[in-house]
Design a protein around this motif. Sequence first.
Motif, mmCIF file in Angstrom:
data_model
loop_
_atom_site.group_PDB
_atom_site.id
_atom_site.type_symbol
_atom_site.label_atom_id
_atom_site.label_comp_id
_atom_site.label_asym_id
_atom_site.label_seq_id
_atom_site.Cartn_x
_atom_site.Cartn_y
_atom_site.Cartn_z
ATOM 1 N N UNK A 3 0.850 -1.195 0.000
ATOM 2 C CA UNK A 3 0.000 0.000 0.000
ATOM 3 C C UNK A 3 0.884 1.242 0.000
ATOM 4 N N UNK A 5 0.804 5.339 0.291
ATOM 5 C CA UNK A 5 -0.028 6.438 0.800
ATOM 6 C C UNK A 5 0.692 7.758 0.574
ATOM 7 N N UNK A 36 -5.869 -1.037 -6.881
ATOM 8 C CA UNK A 36 -6.886 -0.120 -6.359
ATOM 9 C C UNK A 36 -6.233 1.233 -6.127
ATOM 10 N N UNK A 38 -7.406 4.964 -4.414
ATOM 11 C CA UNK A 38 -8.423 5.785 -3.762
ATOM 12 C C UNK A 38 -7.858 7.182 -3.570
ATOM 13 N N UNK A 55 -4.274 6.817 -1.943
ATOM 14 C CA UNK A 55 -3.866 5.504 -1.422
ATOM 15 C C UNK A 55 -3.989 4.478 -2.546
ATOM 16 N N UNK A 57 -3.109 0.394 -3.828
ATOM 17 C CA UNK A 57 -2.705 -0.969 -3.493
ATOM 18 C C UNK A 57 -2.117 -1.612 -4.742
ATOM 19 N N UNK A 61 6.575 -5.036 -4.981
ATOM 20 C CA UNK A 61 7.528 -3.923 -5.086
ATOM 21 C C UNK A 61 7.722 -3.473 -6.530
ATOM 22 N N UNK A 91 4.332 7.028 2.415
ATOM 23 C CA UNK A 91 4.819 5.767 2.956
ATOM 24 C C UNK A 91 4.413 4.657 1.991
ATOM 25 N N UNK A 92 5.198 3.577 1.981
ATOM 26 C CA UNK A 92 4.767 2.326 1.349
ATOM 27 C C UNK A 92 4.950 1.232 2.397
ATOM 28 N N UNK A 93 3.896 0.445 2.621
ATOM 29 C CA UNK A 93 3.981 -0.609 3.623
ATOM 30 C C UNK A 93 3.211 -1.839 3.151
ATOM 31 N N UNK A 94 3.529 -2.940 3.785
ATOM 32 C CA UNK A 94 2.961 -4.238 3.407
ATOM 33 C C UNK A 94 1.564 -4.385 4.008
ATOM 34 N N UNK A 95 0.598 -4.831 3.188
ATOM 35 C CA UNK A 95 -0.721 -5.150 3.727
ATOM 36 C C UNK A 95 -1.092 -6.577 3.340
ATOM 37 N N UNK A 96 -2.075 -7.117 4.022
ATOM 38 C CA UNK A 96 -2.572 -8.447 3.649
ATOM 39 C C UNK A 96 -3.414 -8.284 2.391
ATOM 40 N N UNK A 97 -3.347 -9.272 1.502
ATOM 41 C CA UNK A 97 -4.025 -9.154 0.195
ATOM 42 C C UNK A 97 -5.538 -9.144 0.371
ATOM 43 N N UNK B 38 -5.003 -1.864 8.913
ATOM 44 C CA UNK B 38 -3.680 -2.246 8.436
ATOM 45 C C UNK B 38 -2.658 -1.369 9.134
ATOM 46 N N UNK B 41 5.404 -0.826 9.042
ATOM 47 C CA UNK B 41 6.517 0.106 8.864
ATOM 48 C C UNK B 41 6.790 0.368 7.385
#
Lengths: 97, 97
Positions: A3, A5, A36, A38, A55, A57, A61, A91-97, B38, B41
Amino acid sequence: MIRHVALFRLRGGVDPDMVVAFVEAIRKVHVDGLRRLEVGPDLGLRDGNCDLAVVCDLDDRDAYLRFDSDQEHVRVRKELAAPIAETIERIQFEITA
Amino acid sequence: MIRHVALFRLRGGVDPDMVVAFVEAIRKVHVDGLRRLEVGPDLGLRDGNCDLAVVCDLDDRDAYLRFDSDQEHVRVRKELAAPIAETIERIQFEITA
């Protein structure tokens, strides 16, 4: 999934039409792996907030790097975001799919 | 649906265990109408980014206000977020469900 942001504070007295132009243009940016996107203005529910959020998704990387360097995205950033933005926090961070 | 975003810049030299404690505690905050939370870091894909993101999707304004004023959330903010955060930038905006 990653994700991305970006939170914008807009310059004082910025032309609302320029904000709309940015929002419409960023909505049209597309790269492979962008799942996605937004974008929207702050709802005014809390004092001291930023003004506008984007934002996205993305699959991974590589998809983020494609998005970051995409030619149309670079143009939108330079020609439509830079003139209206006072600050942009990202920021870029890992989210669950 | 409303998306709430908070981007943190952490204080220099902050104890990583305190960051983990915050992340674990914020993940457990729950109110009616909170659909997704979510937290993570920055991945280090870009210079100048913030350090930590929290993004929540909530049914509507009432759900956001419940989340904002939730007793456990207020405790986590005061006891776990405030000691580690240099700055926090926030927004709430409308997203498609």
